[in-house]
Design an enzyme around this catalytic site. Structure first.
Site, PDB file in Angstrom:
ATOM      1  N   ASP A  17      10.734  38.361  -0.904  1.00 51.10           N
ATOM      2  CA  ASP A  17      10.304  36.810  -0.777  1.00 51.10           C
ATOM      3  C   ASP A  17      10.572  35.965   0.437  1.00 51.10           C
ATOM      4  O   ASP A  17      11.983  36.210   1.058  1.00 51.10           O
ATOM      5  CB  ASP A  17      10.675  36.070  -1.951  1.00 51.10           C
ATOM      6  CG  ASP A  17      10.022  34.932  -2.319  1.00 51.10           C
ATOM      7  OD1 ASP A  17       8.777  34.741  -1.859  1.00 51.10           O
ATOM      8  OD2 ASP A  17      10.417  34.040  -3.143  1.00 51.10           O
ATOM      9  N   ASN A  19       8.309  35.276   3.261  1.00 50.73           N
ATOM     10  CA  ASN A  19       7.459  35.673   4.480  1.00 50.73           C
ATOM     11  C   ASN A  19       6.779  34.237   4.823  1.00 50.73           C
ATOM     12  O   ASN A  19       6.795  33.974   5.978  1.00 50.73           O
ATOM     13  CB  ASN A  19       6.362  36.654   4.173  1.00 50.73           C
ATOM     14  CG  ASN A  19       6.848  37.842   3.867  1.00 50.73           C
ATOM     15  OD1 ASN A  19       8.113  38.326   3.941  1.00 50.73           O
ATOM     16  ND2 ASN A  19       5.983  38.671   3.470  1.00 50.73           N
ATOM     17  N   ARG A  30       1.114  31.927   8.231  1.00 56.65           N
ATOM     18  CA  ARG A  30       1.753  32.781   7.061  1.00 56.65           C
ATOM     19  C   ARG A  30       1.479  34.227   7.428  1.00 56.65           C
ATOM     20  O   ARG A  30       2.314  35.047   7.127  1.00 56.65           O
ATOM     21  CB  ARG A  30       1.089  32.284   5.753  1.00 56.65           C
ATOM     22  CG  ARG A  30       1.597  31.014   5.365  1.00 56.65           C
ATOM     23  CD  ARG A  30       1.223  30.645   4.038  1.00 56.65           C
ATOM     24  NE  ARG A  30       1.656  31.491   2.786  1.00 56.65           N
ATOM     25  CZ  ARG A  30       2.806  31.604   2.399  1.00 56.65           C
ATOM     26  NH1 ARG A  30       3.347  30.249   2.308  1.00 56.65           N
ATOM     27  NH2 ARG A  30       3.162  32.256   1.239  1.00 56.65           N
ATOM     28  N   ASN A  65       0.000  36.709  -7.826  1.00 51.11           N
ATOM     29  CA  ASN A  65      -0.461  36.365  -6.359  1.00 51.11           C
ATOM     30  C   ASN A  65      -1.987  36.275  -6.267  1.00 51.11           C
ATOM     31  O   ASN A  65      -2.275  35.631  -5.196  1.00 51.11           O
ATOM     32  CB  ASN A  65       0.080  37.558  -5.457  1.00 51.11           C
ATOM     33  CG  ASN A  65       1.661  37.504  -5.440  1.00 51.11           C
ATOM     34  OD1 ASN A  65       2.365  38.459  -5.159  1.00 51.11           O
ATOM     35  ND2 ASN A  65       2.134  36.273  -5.439  1.00 51.11           N
TER      36      ASN A  65
HETATM   37  C1  IPE Z   1       7.167  37.309  -6.145  1.00 46.51           C
HETATM   38  O1  IPE Z   1       7.254  36.300  -5.051  1.00 46.51           O
HETATM   39  C2  IPE Z   1       6.120  38.323  -5.762  1.00 46.51           C
HETATM   40  C3  IPE Z   1       6.361  39.115  -4.731  1.00 46.51           C
HETATM   41  C4  IPE Z   1       7.467  39.324  -3.908  1.00 46.51           C
HETATM   42  C5  IPE Z   1       5.327  40.073  -4.361  1.00 46.51           C
HETATM   43  P1  IPE Z   1       6.364  35.021  -5.279  1.00 46.51           P
HETATM   44  O2  IPE Z   1       6.517  34.280  -3.924  1.00 46.51           O
HETATM   45  O3  IPE Z   1       5.069  35.184  -5.862  1.00 46.51           O
HETATM   46  O4  IPE Z   1       7.275  34.404  -6.367  1.00 46.51           O
HETATM   47  P2  IPE Z   1       7.215  32.914  -6.976  1.00 46.51           P
HETATM   48  O5  IPE Z   1       5.733  32.188  -7.073  1.00 46.51           O
HETATM   49  O6  IPE Z   1       8.005  31.999  -5.792  1.00 46.51           O
HETATM   50  O7  IPE Z   1       7.936  32.718  -8.105  1.00 46.51           O
HETATM   51  C1  IPE Z   2       6.478  37.228  -0.129  1.00 47.53           C
HETATM   52  O1  IPE Z   2       6.438  36.009   0.660  1.00 47.53           O
HETATM   53  C2  IPE Z   2       5.388  38.029  -0.013  1.00 47.53           C
HETATM   54  C3  IPE Z   2       4.537  38.035  -1.209  1.00 47.53           C
HETATM   55  C4  IPE Z   2       4.413  37.409  -2.182  1.00 47.53           C
HETATM   56  C5  IPE Z   2       3.319  39.087  -1.090  1.00 47.53           C
HETATM   57  P1  IPE Z   2       5.881  34.663   0.394  1.00 47.53           P
HETATM   58  O2  IPE Z   2       4.553  34.726   0.836  1.00 47.53           O
HETATM   59  O3  IPE Z   2       6.062  34.625  -1.190  1.00 47.53           O
HETATM   60  O4  IPE Z   2       6.889  33.563   0.794  1.00 47.53           O
HETATM   61  P2  IPE Z   2       7.203  32.228   0.577  1.00 47.53           P
HETATM   62  O5  IPE Z   2       7.896  32.285  -0.602  1.00 47.53           O
HETATM   63  O6  IPE Z   2       5.977  31.201   0.617  1.00 47.53           O
HETATM   64  O7  IPE Z   2       7.983  31.774   1.695  1.00 47.53           O
HETATM   65 MG    MG Z   3       7.359  33.425  -2.318  1.00 49.41          MG
END
Ligand code: IPE
Ligand code: IPE
Ligand code: MG
Length: 229
Positions: A17, A19, A30, A65
């Site tokens: 998590d 990115n 992003r 997602n």
């Molecule tokens: C969890 O991260 C899913 C993955 C890493 C693929 P999210 O960013 O989707 O989780 P939440 O929404 O913060 O709980």
């Molecule tokens: C994790 O990074 C990647 C996936 C969930 C696929 P995020 O995209 O959730 O990054 P944040 O949580 O918004 O920083």
């Molecule tokens: Mg996230």
């Protein structure tokens, strides 16, 4: 089987998590954060293989997602496709077995076909198993497993466990989540029953093999009791 380098852990899973926040901090789109996230995956998979880890499970795309903007979903799917295309030969050559958990057959037909091919081509490997959770949600997995167990006539913890997507894997030892969030976000809820948890503020693109080594060192210092005494 477990090696000294993995501190006795056979199965490590990671909620990758942060990115988006990594990119935001740098005023970048992003998608760039996700791209750098793939680089972190590539480096970590190599390290896991070199340290002899039996199973590395990575949460790549959750059933929730899909709620993200279509543009971001397609960027993620594009990155997945390019990663598999670029690294499949390396998996084949280095004895890495690929496994997918989640409903990957519901992904676009070209990605599902690419994954099928990668699964077939690495099926005979018996080094590190790289498990990628795609269109994965633990509640969905448990519901599917329970339905199959019921169809066979017996619903018990063991009969459900035998139908989970992870049924052929060793028990989960260590669950890592990056980016400072302290939640499971529908990942491996069943399997985490007695896993150790390790949370870090590090954002996923900044996660290195040294962080994995730190997590494993702390894991090895913990006492696992499984409800006994
Ligand atoms: C969890 O991260 C899913 C993955 C890493 C693929 P999210 O960013 O989707 O989780 P939440 O929404 O913060 O709980
Ligand atoms: C994790 O990074 C990647 C996936 C969930 C696929 P995020 O995209 O959730 O990054 P944040 O949580 O918004 O920083
Ligand atoms: Mg996230």
């Amino acid at each position: 089987m477990s090696s000294n380098l993995t501190r006795g852990a056979r199965h490590v899973a990671i909620i990758m998590d942060g990115n988006g926040r990594w990119a935001k901090k740098r005023h970048l789109p992003r998608a760039v954060g996700h791209q750098r996230g793939v680089e972190a995956v590539r480096t970590l998979v190599r390290a896991a293989r070199q340290m002899g880890l039996e199973v590395l499970t990575l949460y790549a795309f959750s059933t929730e997602n899909w709620r993200r903007p279509e543009e971001e979903v397609s960027a993620l799917m594009g990155l997945l496709k390019r990663y598999i295309l670029a690294d499949l030969q390396e998996f084949v050559e280095n004895n890495v077995r690929l496994k997918i958990i989640g409903n990957y057959k519901e992904l676009s037909p070209d990605i599902a076909a690419l994954l099928e091919d990668a699964l077939v081509r690495t099926a005979g490997n018996d080094g590190t198993t790289l498990v990628v959770a795609l269109n994965y949600g633990s509640q969905d997995e448990i519901a599917r497993a329970a339905a199959r167990a019921a169809a066979k006539g017996e619903v018990t913890p063991d009969s459900i466990a035998a139908e989970l997507d992870t049924a052929d894997l060793p028990p989960l030892d260590l669950l890592i989540r990056t980016s400072g969030e302290v939640r499971l976000s529908n990942f491996l809820l069943w399997q985490a029953a007695y896993a150790e948890m390790w949370f870090t503020e590090v954002l996923w693109p900044d996660f290195t093999p040294a962080h994995l080594e730190q997590a494993l060192a702390e894991f090895s210092a913990r006492e696992r009791r499984y409800g006994g005494r």
